[in-house]
Design a protein around this motif. Structure first.
Motif, mmCIF file in Angstrom:
data_model
loop_
_atom_site.group_PDB
_atom_site.id
_atom_site.type_symbol
_atom_site.label_atom_id
_atom_site.label_comp_id
_atom_site.label_asym_id
_atom_site.label_seq_id
_atom_site.Cartn_x
_atom_site.Cartn_y
_atom_site.Cartn_z
ATOM 1 N N THR A 1 -0.077 10.711 -7.056
ATOM 2 C CA THR A 1 0.615 10.288 -5.832
ATOM 3 C C THR A 1 1.270 8.925 -5.989
ATOM 4 O OG1 THR A 1 -1.345 9.200 -4.914
ATOM 5 C CG2 THR A 1 -1.067 11.558 -4.457
ATOM 6 N N LEU A 2 0.884 8.172 -7.053
ATOM 7 C CA LEU A 2 1.399 6.827 -7.337
ATOM 8 C C LEU A 2 0.982 5.792 -6.293
ATOM 9 C CD1 LEU A 2 5.020 7.561 -8.654
ATOM 10 C CD2 LEU A 2 2.887 7.370 -9.931
ATOM 11 N N LEU A 3 0.027 6.148 -5.440
ATOM 12 C CA LEU A 3 -0.536 5.134 -4.538
ATOM 13 C C LEU A 3 -1.410 4.189 -5.355
ATOM 14 C CD1 LEU A 3 -1.546 7.322 -1.468
ATOM 15 C CD2 LEU A 3 0.132 5.464 -1.445
ATOM 16 N N PRO A 4 -1.551 2.936 -4.933
ATOM 17 C CA PRO A 4 -2.409 1.989 -5.669
ATOM 18 C C PRO A 4 -3.839 2.499 -5.752
ATOM 19 C CG PRO A 4 -1.050 0.819 -4.059
ATOM 20 C CD PRO A 4 -0.856 2.289 -3.799
ATOM 21 N N ASN A 5 -4.510 2.170 -6.834
ATOM 22 C CA ASN A 5 -5.890 2.612 -7.022
ATOM 23 C C ASN A 5 -6.808 2.134 -5.908
ATOM 24 O OD1 ASN A 5 -5.439 4.078 -9.307
ATOM 25 N ND2 ASN A 5 -6.187 2.545 -10.735
ATOM 26 N N SER A 6 -6.529 0.948 -5.361
ATOM 27 C CA SER A 6 -7.367 0.429 -4.279
ATOM 28 C C SER A 6 -7.281 1.331 -3.053
ATOM 29 C CB SER A 6 -6.937 -0.997 -3.919
ATOM 30 O OG SER A 6 -5.559 -1.037 -3.642
ATOM 31 N N VAL A 7 -6.090 1.862 -2.772
ATOM 32 C CA VAL A 7 -5.913 2.764 -1.635
ATOM 33 C C VAL A 7 -6.594 4.102 -1.911
ATOM 34 C CG1 VAL A 7 -4.204 4.007 -0.258
ATOM 35 C CG2 VAL A 7 -3.764 1.640 -0.932
ATOM 36 N N LEU A 8 -6.431 4.626 -3.132
ATOM 37 C CA LEU A 8 -7.057 5.900 -3.483
ATOM 38 C C LEU A 8 -8.579 5.799 -3.439
ATOM 39 C CD1 LEU A 8 -4.770 7.041 -6.448
ATOM 40 C CD2 LEU A 8 -4.651 7.729 -4.046
ATOM 41 N N ALA A 9 -9.109 4.652 -3.830
ATOM 42 C CA ALA A 9 -10.559 4.464 -3.772
ATOM 43 C C ALA A 9 -11.050 4.491 -2.337
ATOM 44 C CB ALA A 9 -10.932 3.142 -4.438
ATOM 45 N N HIS A 10 -10.255 3.945 -1.435
ATOM 46 C CA HIS A 10 -10.622 3.974 -0.011
ATOM 47 C C HIS A 10 -10.571 5.413 0.517
ATOM 48 C CE1 HIS A 10 -11.445 2.435 3.873
ATOM 49 N NE2 HIS A 10 -10.233 2.589 4.373
ATOM 50 N N VAL A 11 -9.573 6.178 0.083
ATOM 51 C CA VAL A 11 -9.491 7.598 0.460
ATOM 52 C C VAL A 11 -10.729 8.337 -0.031
ATOM 53 C CG1 VAL A 11 -8.231 9.749 0.061
ATOM 54 C CG2 VAL A 11 -6.968 7.646 0.552
ATOM 55 N N TRP A 12 -11.156 8.050 -1.279
ATOM 56 C CA TRP A 12 -12.335 8.716 -1.819
ATOM 57 C C TRP A 12 -13.567 8.400 -0.975
ATOM 58 C CZ3 TRP A 12 -13.729 12.292 -5.335
ATOM 59 C CH2 TRP A 12 -15.091 12.387 -5.632
ATOM 60 N N ARG A 13 -13.744 7.150 -0.610
ATOM 61 C CA ARG A 13 -14.929 6.772 0.176
ATOM 62 C C ARG A 13 -14.976 7.527 1.498
ATOM 63 N NH1 ARG A 13 -16.875 3.113 4.188
ATOM 64 N NH2 ARG A 13 -14.754 2.578 4.817
ATOM 65 N N LEU A 14 -13.815 7.643 2.152
ATOM 66 C CA LEU A 14 -13.766 8.352 3.432
ATOM 67 C C LEU A 14 -13.987 9.848 3.262
ATOM 68 C CD1 LEU A 14 -10.677 6.519 5.028
ATOM 69 C CD2 LEU A 14 -13.084 6.177 5.604
ATOM 70 N N SER B 1 0.819 -1.219 0.000
ATOM 71 C CA SER B 1 0.000 0.000 0.000
ATOM 72 C C SER B 1 0.850 1.264 0.000
ATOM 73 C CB SER B 1 -0.930 0.004 1.219
ATOM 74 O OG SER B 1 -0.196 -0.187 2.412
ATOM 75 N N GLU B 2 2.127 1.154 -0.343
ATOM 76 C CA GLU B 2 2.997 2.321 -0.460
ATOM 77 C C GLU B 2 3.019 2.796 -1.914
ATOM 78 O OE1 GLU B 2 4.185 3.592 2.309
ATOM 79 O OE2 GLU B 2 3.208 1.939 3.351
ATOM 80 N N PRO B 3 3.491 4.029 -2.166
ATOM 81 C CA PRO B 3 3.550 4.518 -3.551
ATOM 82 C C PRO B 3 4.418 3.629 -4.432
ATOM 83 C CG PRO B 3 3.891 6.318 -1.997
ATOM 84 C CD PRO B 3 3.912 5.056 -1.191
ATOM 85 N N ARG B 4 3.936 3.371 -5.625
ATOM 86 C CA ARG B 4 4.709 2.571 -6.572
ATOM 87 C C ARG B 4 5.632 3.480 -7.372
ATOM 88 N NH1 ARG B 4 -0.737 -0.149 -7.924
ATOM 89 N NH2 ARG B 4 -0.721 -1.991 -6.599
ATOM 90 N N GLN B 5 6.688 2.885 -7.875
ATOM 91 C CA GLN B 5 7.583 3.646 -8.733
ATOM 92 C C GLN B 5 6.947 3.793 -10.106
ATOM 93 O OE1 GLN B 5 11.571 2.119 -8.837
ATOM 94 N NE2 GLN B 5 11.828 2.158 -6.614
#
Length: 544
Positions: free
Chosen positions: A479-492, A257-261
């Motif tokens: 931000t290069l964070l995984p889409n799954s993490v960004l989707a969770h940020v959006w929900r919150l 769940s960290e930023p990808r290169q």
């Protein structure tokens, strides 16, 4: 379609429980008597316990050390778990079963083997050497409410192949492979190496290739040219080990769940992530199908075993030369297998491994073997031809009601970030489940950072005081964070669920992203001190 936990659909779970209860009854009524009569457990796996039918789906995560097994699990459940350590050296030296529990705690291996509610009682024969390296971690986690995860020790490389574990590692892997619903095998794109122990581990997985999913992890750390070379080498090596006409599916990803290169194949990694998470997400719905499939495979093996034992019994002399005849029969076992296949029309694929069967037979007393008992064989045939077929309509009904898992496994979260969904109506289907019990009117934790966040907000040119899902998505993906993490940020962040973010909601989103980039875990639900002030009254009224 709103997001709900799997447990919130009792009708679906009722269908699953109905099927598993019927499978349990069929096993005890039809299969277990013939297993005992022909000593099946002395040659093959132990009998099934009730807990193995009632247990949640299990995922076995394995691979060489430092391939990211523990990090992959932390990515799935979105939190640390007791006893987990991550590092370049071998850090996981034991089998760890992650299961749901109201209270966080660790249960040692010896205690697990005497707990009738856990599906691990048949691990007792592996002895203390293994049980001292086996534990169960119970913790309150939404994902673990629906699936259990087994973390394994890192498979030794060629440089460490002389080290001994003190127990039969491949045999333990095979025990788990028979009982789990999915096997995730991770490789590191940086160091692809096939050691002797890895080859033996592959041997333990033979027969369970349908459960196997191969992951080429850390793929963002190599360029596209290197990735293609490593991928080709992996496929070639797997083809030599698993001698099947079907090609194993290899998922290319970077599962943490960290930023990808940033890399040329970044979009490929995102698509592969969605495919693998979708596969895991469907496990609870397909659990009954898997149990039925495993029961049929076991019944076919039992039938072949009964014919083998009966044939050997019939060929044994009554008084003299028993030992020499026994060794002669063991030597001719391949021929005996062929005769049984022809005489009783038993498929060759139902028979056990001939070499392993010969080894087991050496220590057996053939005079105690029993011939075919017609009533038992008729009962077994009825199981395979009639009883199993009667369960198929229930399984088809269950297929119509599939639900998503929470966290990064939630398909609806990932769906909002797919390009086709985004073009249609970005984030419209995403709705928020509020389960907080109280609203706290203390100072907003984001307030002191808001001027900095407002500058970003107004630079993105809001329309009517709000940013559309299009603009927010474009900014978030930088931000290069995984889409799954960004989707969770959006929900919150989308507190009012209108598919857009105002300046307070956007500030909250940036705050959550910065926290994630600093290594913190995202909350499952938005705590009261993070709820924007303008949304607190509406949140409280919604709860009422």
């Amino acid at each position: 379609m709103s997001i709900r936990r799997l447990r919130s659909n009792p009708k679906t779970l009722g269908d699953v429980n109905l099927v598993t209860e019927e499978l349990k009854n069929l096993y005890h009524k039809r299969l277990l008597p013939i297993e005992k009569y022909y000593s099946f457990h002395h040659f093959h796996s132990p009998s099934y316990e009730d807990a193995e039918f009632d247990n949640k789906p299990m995922v076995l995560v394995m691979g060489q050390y430092s391939t990211g097994k523990t990090t992959f699990i932390r990515y799935l459940i979105e939190q640390d778990f007791p006893g987990s350590r991550v590092g370049p050296e071998p850090t996981t030296d034991c089998f760890t079963a992650l299961m749901y529990g109201e209270m966080e705690g660790i249960i040692p291996g010896n205690a697990l083997t005497v707990d009738p509610k856990k599906p691990f009682r048949n691990l007792d024969p592996f002895g203390n050497a293994f049980l001292n390296r086996f534990q169960c971690v119970q913790m309150p986690n939404q994902v673990l409410e629906s699936v259990s995860i087994i973390d394994t020790p890192g498979i030794l490389t060629a440089a460490k192949r002389k080290l001994s574990r003190g127990y039969d590692f491949p045999a333990v892997l095979r025990w788990f492979a028979e009982r789990v619903d999915r096997i995730i095998l991770l490789f590191d794109a940086h160091k692809l190496e096939f050691s002797d122990e890895l080859t033996r581990a592959f041997g333990a997985l033979c027969g369970y290739e349908d459960k196997l999913r191969v992951v080429l992890n850390k793929a963002d750390r190599v360029d596209s040219q290197q990735l293609m070379r490593v991928y080709g080498a992996l496929m070639w090596s797997l083809g030599k080990v698993f001698r099947t006409p079907e090609i194993l599916r290899v998922y290319i990803g970077s599962f943490w769940s960290e930023p990808r290169q940033k890399c040329d194949h970044y979009q490929l990694i995102e698509l592969e992530e969605e495919d693998l998470l979708a596969d895991i997400r469907n496990l609870p719905c397909n659990a009954a199908v898997r149990k039925l499939n495993d029961l049929v495979k076991r019944a076919r093996l039992v039938r072949a075993h009964a014919h083998i034992i009966s044939y050997l019994k019939q060929e044994m002399p009554t008084l003299f030369c028993k030992e020499s005849k026994k060794h002669n029969l063991i030597y001719q076992l391949p021929v005996i297998f062929t005769k049984i296949q022809q005489q009783h029309r038993v498929p060759a694929g139902d028979f056990p491994d001939c070499t392993k069967m010969q080894e087991k037979l050496l220590g057996q007393d053939f005079s105690k073997f029993k011939t075919l008992k017609p009533s038992l064989m008729a009962s077994l045939d009825k199981l395979l031809t009639t009883d199993i077929a009667n369960l198929v309509p229930l399984l088809q009904q269950q297929e119509l009601r599939k639900k998503s898992l929470p966290s990064v496994l939630d398909g609806e979260f990932l769906g909002t970030f797919r390009p086709e969904h985004y073009k249609r109506d970005p984030f419209k289907e995403l709705k928020r489940d509020d389960e907080s019990s109280e609203t706290d009117f203390d100072e907003w934790a984001v307030e002191k950072y808001k001027p900095k966040y407002d500058e970003i907000f107004y630079n993105l040119s809001p329309n009517g005081g709000k940013l559309s899902g299009t603009k927010v998505k474009e900014w978030m993906t930088n931000t290069l964070l995984p889409n799954s993490v960004l989707a969770h940020v959006w929900r919150l962040s989308d507190v009012d669920g209108d598919g857009m973010l105002d300046n307070e909601e956007f500030a909250l989103a940036v705050h959550l992203i910065e926290g994630k980039l600093e290594g913190h875990w995202l909350p499952r639900e938005l705590p009261s001190h993070l709820v924007p002030p303008s949304k607190r009254l509406s949140t409280a009224s919604d709860e009422e």
